[in-house]
Design an enzyme around this catalytic site. Structure first.
Site, short mmCIF file in Angstrom:
data_model
loop_
_atom_site.label_atom_id
_atom_site.label_comp_id
_atom_site.label_asym_id
_atom_site.label_seq_id
_atom_site.Cartn_x
_atom_site.Cartn_y
_atom_site.Cartn_z
N HIS A 51 8.21 5.24 -0.16
CA HIS A 51 8.25 5.13 1.29
C HIS A 51 9.10 3.93 1.68
CE1 HIS A 51 5.46 1.77 1.10
NE2 HIS A 51 4.62 2.49 0.37
P1 TYD Z 1 0.42 2.83 0.33
O1 TYD Z 1 1.01 1.70 1.10
O2 TYD Z 1 1.05 4.17 0.47
O3 TYD Z 1 0.35 2.43 -1.22
P2 TYD Z 1 1.51 2.35 -2.34
O4 TYD Z 1 2.77 1.88 -1.68
O5 TYD Z 1 0.98 1.38 -3.35
O6 TYD Z 1 1.69 3.71 -2.94
O7 TYD Z 1 -1.13 2.92 0.69
C1 TYD Z 1 -1.99 3.79 -0.01
C2 TYD Z 1 -3.17 4.10 0.90
O8 TYD Z 1 -3.88 2.91 1.21
C3 TYD Z 1 -2.77 4.74 2.22
O9 TYD Z 1 -3.72 5.76 2.52
C4 TYD Z 1 -2.90 3.64 3.21
C5 TYD Z 1 -3.96 2.73 2.61
N1 TYD Z 1 -3.74 1.32 2.93
C6 TYD Z 1 -4.54 0.68 3.86
O10 TYD Z 1 -5.47 1.27 4.44
N2 TYD Z 1 -4.31 -0.65 4.16
C7 TYD Z 1 -3.31 -1.33 3.57
O11 TYD Z 1 -3.12 -2.56 3.86
C8 TYD Z 1 -2.47 -0.66 2.60
C9 TYD Z 1 -1.34 -1.38 1.92
C10 TYD Z 1 -2.72 0.66 2.33
#
Ligand code: TYD
Length: 134
Positions: A51
């Protein structure tokens, strides 16, 4: 102007006999951190990320294990960083498409410039590419 990702070297205080402390203080960071989150227990060789963020800036720290971070910017430049030392951080500017591949039970800590906001995410690569024309 497009900001680029770069490695930040933090102080490494200590010795092989005592162990080490690293530290970051706000005056040495490129933004004010509003949030800290961490990832762990990620299966070996699996991928996270995929992303970009409209406005969020981040610094990634890998405290143990190893993470390979691939970044693509809106100008088409690509970068690859191998994060496997706890005394370095990776600054990731806004509008960076990133994928993270985890190895060795890696533990990642992220300093984030904004509170969590799902509306700040671009989770579709084609949508990210569309911003290249803006
Ligand atoms: P995401 O940022 O997509 O993780 P990565 O980049 O490590 O793959 O986040 C994964 C999930 O966690 C998504 O459902 C959103 C949630 N999340 C939160 O609720 N709060 C946060 O601060 C973060 C970073 C993620």
């Amino acid at each position: 102007m497009i900001n680029k990702p770069y490695i930040i070297n933090f102080p490494k205080i200590g010795s092989d006999i005592t162990g080490f402390i690293s530290v970051c203080e706000k005056q040495n960071l490129p933004f004010h951190a509003e949030r800290i989150y961490w990832t762990y227990h990620v299966p070996n060789e699996s991928e996270r990320g995929a992303h970009a963020h409209l406005n969020l800036e981040q610094i990634l720290l890998v405290l143990s294990g190893e993470i390979i971070v691939k970044i693509e910017l809106l100008n088409g430049e690509t970068y690859e960083f191998n994060l496997n030392k706890p005394d370095i951080g990776l600054y990731i500017p806004k509008m960076s498409w990133r994928t993270l591949t985890y190895f060795g039970n890696a533990v990642q800590v992220c300093l984030a410039s904004m509170e969590y906001d799902e509306n700040d995410y671009i989770r579709n690569y084609d949508e990210f590419r569309k911003h290249m024309d803006c």
